[in-house]
Structures are given as structure tokens and as C-alpha cells.
Design a protein around this motif. Structure first.
Motif, PDB file in Angstrom:
ATOM      1  N   GLU A  96     187.215 -43.371 126.416  1.00 39.70           N
ATOM      2  CA  GLU A  96     185.797 -43.889 126.099  1.00 39.70           C
ATOM      3  C   GLU A  96     185.125 -43.520 124.818  1.00 39.70           C
ATOM      4  O   GLU A  96     184.473 -44.177 124.168  1.00 39.70           O
ATOM      5  CB  GLU A  96     184.862 -43.884 127.384  1.00 39.70           C
ATOM      6  N   SER A  97     185.754 -42.060 124.365  1.00 36.98           N
ATOM      7  CA  SER A  97     185.069 -41.748 122.990  1.00 36.98           C
ATOM      8  C   SER A  97     186.276 -41.207 121.963  1.00 36.98           C
ATOM      9  O   SER A  97     185.477 -41.183 120.982  1.00 36.98           O
ATOM     10  CB  SER A  97     184.483 -40.190 123.670  1.00 36.98           C
ATOM     11  N   ILE A  98     187.400 -41.622 122.159  1.00 36.21           N
ATOM     12  CA  ILE A  98     188.233 -41.485 121.176  1.00 36.21           C
ATOM     13  C   ILE A  98     188.196 -42.442 120.032  1.00 36.21           C
ATOM     14  O   ILE A  98     188.542 -42.288 118.791  1.00 36.21           O
ATOM     15  CB  ILE A  98     189.719 -41.548 121.848  1.00 36.21           C
ATOM     16  N   PRO A  99     187.573 -43.643 120.246  1.00 35.32           N
ATOM     17  CA  PRO A  99     187.331 -44.495 119.182  1.00 35.32           C
ATOM     18  C   PRO A  99     186.413 -43.817 118.100  1.00 35.32           C
ATOM     19  O   PRO A  99     186.137 -44.437 117.046  1.00 35.32           O
ATOM     20  CB  PRO A  99     186.498 -45.519 119.947  1.00 35.32           C
ATOM     21  N   ALA A 100     185.765 -42.602 118.413  1.00 30.69           N
ATOM     22  CA  ALA A 100     185.059 -41.901 117.264  1.00 30.69           C
ATOM     23  C   ALA A 100     185.974 -41.598 116.104  1.00 30.69           C
ATOM     24  O   ALA A 100     185.398 -41.514 115.062  1.00 30.69           O
ATOM     25  CB  ALA A 100     184.669 -40.620 117.919  1.00 30.69           C
ATOM     26  N   LEU A 101     187.192 -41.665 116.318  1.00 30.99           N
ATOM     27  CA  LEU A 101     188.170 -41.452 115.197  1.00 30.99           C
ATOM     28  C   LEU A 101     188.170 -42.710 114.226  1.00 30.99           C
ATOM     29  O   LEU A 101     188.580 -42.536 113.166  1.00 30.99           O
ATOM     30  CB  LEU A 101     189.608 -41.211 115.683  1.00 30.99           C
ATOM     31  N   GLY A 102     187.547 -43.701 114.526  1.00 35.14           N
ATOM     32  CA  GLY A 102     187.351 -44.855 113.807  1.00 35.14           C
ATOM     33  C   GLY A 102     186.494 -44.704 112.748  1.00 35.14           C
ATOM     34  O   GLY A 102     185.933 -45.780 111.879  1.00 35.14           O
ATOM     35  N   TRP A 103     185.751 -43.415 112.655  1.00 27.57           N
ATOM     36  CA  TRP A 103     184.605 -43.220 111.679  1.00 27.57           C
ATOM     37  C   TRP A 103     185.094 -43.557 110.187  1.00 27.57           C
ATOM     38  O   TRP A 103     184.188 -44.081 109.256  1.00 27.57           O
ATOM     39  CB  TRP A 103     184.203 -41.799 111.625  1.00 27.57           C
ATOM     40  N   PRO A 112     176.371 -41.202 112.953  1.00 24.84           N
ATOM     41  CA  PRO A 112     175.688 -41.783 113.923  1.00 24.84           C
ATOM     42  C   PRO A 112     176.702 -42.418 114.839  1.00 24.84           C
ATOM     43  O   PRO A 112     176.694 -42.567 116.052  1.00 24.84           O
ATOM     44  CB  PRO A 112     174.774 -42.588 113.435  1.00 24.84           C
ATOM     45  N   TYR A 113     177.795 -43.097 114.115  1.00 29.81           N
ATOM     46  CA  TYR A 113     178.655 -43.810 114.983  1.00 29.81           C
ATOM     47  C   TYR A 113     179.594 -42.793 115.958  1.00 29.81           C
ATOM     48  O   TYR A 113     179.783 -43.171 117.164  1.00 29.81           O
ATOM     49  CB  TYR A 113     179.523 -44.810 114.194  1.00 29.81           C
ATOM     50  N   ILE A 114     179.768 -41.637 115.453  1.00 33.17           N
ATOM     51  CA  ILE A 114     180.722 -40.604 116.266  1.00 33.17           C
ATOM     52  C   ILE A 114     179.562 -40.129 117.238  1.00 33.17           C
ATOM     53  O   ILE A 114     180.326 -39.858 118.501  1.00 33.17           O
ATOM     54  CB  ILE A 114     180.874 -39.415 115.294  1.00 33.17           C
ATOM     55  N   LYS A 115     178.545 -39.990 117.187  1.00 28.87           N
ATOM     56  CA  LYS A 115     177.475 -39.555 118.239  1.00 28.87           C
ATOM     57  C   LYS A 115     177.297 -40.936 119.396  1.00 28.87           C
ATOM     58  O   LYS A 115     177.412 -40.364 120.550  1.00 28.87           O
ATOM     59  CB  LYS A 115     176.007 -39.361 117.625  1.00 28.87           C
TER      60      LYS A 115
END
Length: 273
Positions: A96-103, A112-115
Motif C-alpha cells: 500500500e505504501s510502495i507507490p511512494a517511489l512514484g514521487w 507530501p505525496y510520499i507522506k
């Protein structure tokens, strides 16, 4: 500095997360291998960005992001294939949180997207904490290491890529951008005009009572309350009289009549002027 900062991230909380994943073992260890590869792909991407210009078009950007996108998809598919795993909450916290790499494709607010992604994953890390706090502390440390990984990633992006991924070289401006406007009046010239106008205005104000010497005196003939004729105003507008055509022509002037065509048997006759 951008590349070095990302390497520090990998050597810090990421390394801790990977070590704890191996200690837990099973699906968590296998899943962490996919995560490690995704982070290495991102490091290579950051290195490439630091030494080239931004993609010239969307097609090129998609091509550059394809390996990372594919790896993120593998991480999420692993979770879907292992819904019966005793570590399903662990797998879900990562997925659920790995899409943070899409920053790297987010602008102008990548941090803020990573947060947001980190918060989404914490729904499942909280479940892990609840299920394992009385059983094995290593799972508690594992949750903290992963949350810290994304927190440090957010700080890294805020420091090095505040409004979006920074590319190392300035690319060529895209086709279709209009040329810059012609040069306007230099600022110093404008200030001179403004200063001149202000100086003239201040000079008049500083005259004090002398400024009234140039005004014309209003006589009694120019005052409406003493000269009723001024109150009447201008005479109303009257349209000019229209002269008829008949009045212009002399009385004995011949009047032209249109010719008339008549038929007499097989002949046409023209009657008229």
C-alpha cells in the motif's frame, strides 16, 4: 549531492528494514527482495537524471519510468498471490505504501505525496503492531524501520527535489513555445519618468498659496446664480428640414416615364421616351 543523499537512505533505514525482513523470514523476506530491487532501480534512475536533461516528451518519460513501474507492480502482485499468508498485514503495509517511489513523476509536491503513501501503509503496520506486540518485538522494529524508510525518503525529496525531480542538464525548450516578448522600457527609464512626474507634482504642491495666483478669477457674469441666461443651457437640437424632390424640379420639367413593350401581332412595339 542528490545521488549521495539517496545512497545514505539505502545505507540507513532501508538496510535496517532488509535485515529485519530476513530475520522474520518467509513471505516477508521474499517480499523484501522485491523492495530492495525497486530501491536500486530508483537509485539508478536518480543517477541517470543527475547526468542528463529532462525527457523531451511524455513517451520518453514513460520509457524511463517503465522498469520502476514494473517492479512496483511485482511487489503488489506478490501480496495478491499470498492473501492466505500469516504475514499478510506485513505484505499489505509494503504494497500500500510502495507507490511512494512514484514521487519521481510527481510535481510540484512530491514530498507530501510520499507522506500520503506512508500514511496509507500505516493502516497495516498498526495491525502488525497490534498482532505482534505481545509475541515478538522484531515485528515492532520491522514496522518502525519501514515507516522510517519512507519518512527519510520524504526528507530527502524535500531537500533535493522540492518541487519535482531535478535533472542535471537543461533540456531544449519544447516546440510550440512562443518567443519571448520584445524588450520593454528599461526599469531605470521608467523610474526617471515617474520621478519627473512626481517632482513636478511636488513642486506645484510646495507653492502653497502661490499656486492660486495662476487661477482665473470668476466674475459675476460667469456665475449662474447671478446670470440666469447661463442656466438655460444650449438650445435643443432641431433636425434640418427635408426638402421634397418636387420642390427642386422646375414646374415645366419633363418627367421621364419607363418604356413599355407591347405586342402587335408578330411585332414588338416600344412605347415611351
Amino acid at each position: 549531492m542528490s545521488v549521495a543523499g539517496y545512497e545514505d537512505l539505502l545505507n540507513g533505514p532501508v538496510k535496517k528494514y532488509l535485515e529485519l525482513s530476513q530475520k522474520i523470514g518467509g513471505d516477508v523476506a521474499a517480499h523484501s527482495k522485491l523492495v530492495e530491487k525497486a530501491l536500486q532501480i530508483q537509485l539508478q534512475f536518480v543517477q541517470k537524471a543527475a547526468n542528463r536533461s529532462a525527457p523531451a516528451n511524455q513517451s520518453e518519460q514513460v520509457s524511463l519510468l517503465a522498469p520502476m513501474s514494473a517492479q512496483i507492480q511485482q511487489i503488489q502482485e506478490f501480496r495478491e498471490r499470498n492473501r492466505g499468508s500469516p504475514f499478510f498485514n506485513h505484505l499489505s503495509a509494503i504494497s500500500e505504501s510502495i507507490p511512494a517511489l512514484g514521487w519521481v513523476a510527481v510535481s510540484p509536491t512530491p514530498a507530501p505525496y510520499i507522506k500520503e503513501m506512508n500514511d496509507a501503509g500505516q493502516f497495516y503496520t498498526n495491525r502488525v503492531l497490534k498482532d505482534w506486540k505481545e509475541k515478538d518485538k522484531i515485528h515492532i522494529d520491522w514496522c518502525k524501520a519501514w515507516v522510517q524508510t519512507l519518512t527519510d525518503l520524504q526528507q530527502y525529496v524535500r531537500q533535493h527535489h522540492t518541487t519535482g525531480l531535478v535533472w542535471g542538464k537543461t533540456g531544449i525548450a519544447p516546440v510550440g513555445i512562443p518567443p519571448p516578448p520584445p524588450p520593454s522600457m528599461p526599469i531605470e527609464d521608467v523610474s526617471l519618468v515617474i520621478n519627473d512626474d512626481r517632482s513636478a507634482l511636488f513642486a506645484q504642491i510646495n507653492q502653497g498659496e502661490d499656486i492660486t495666483k495662476k487661477l482665473k478669477k470668476v466674475t459675476s457674469e460667469m456665475q449662474t446664480h447671478k446670470n440666469p441666461a447661463l442656466r438655460a443651457g444650449p438650445a435643443p437640437f432641431k433636425a434640418p428640414a427635408v426638402t421634397s424632390i418636387k420642390s427642386v424640379l422646375p414646374a415645366n420639367a419633363p418627367i421621364d416615364k419607363p418604356s413599355v413593350f407591347t405586342r402587335d401581332g408578330k411585332k414588338w412595339l416600344v412605347v415611351g421616351n
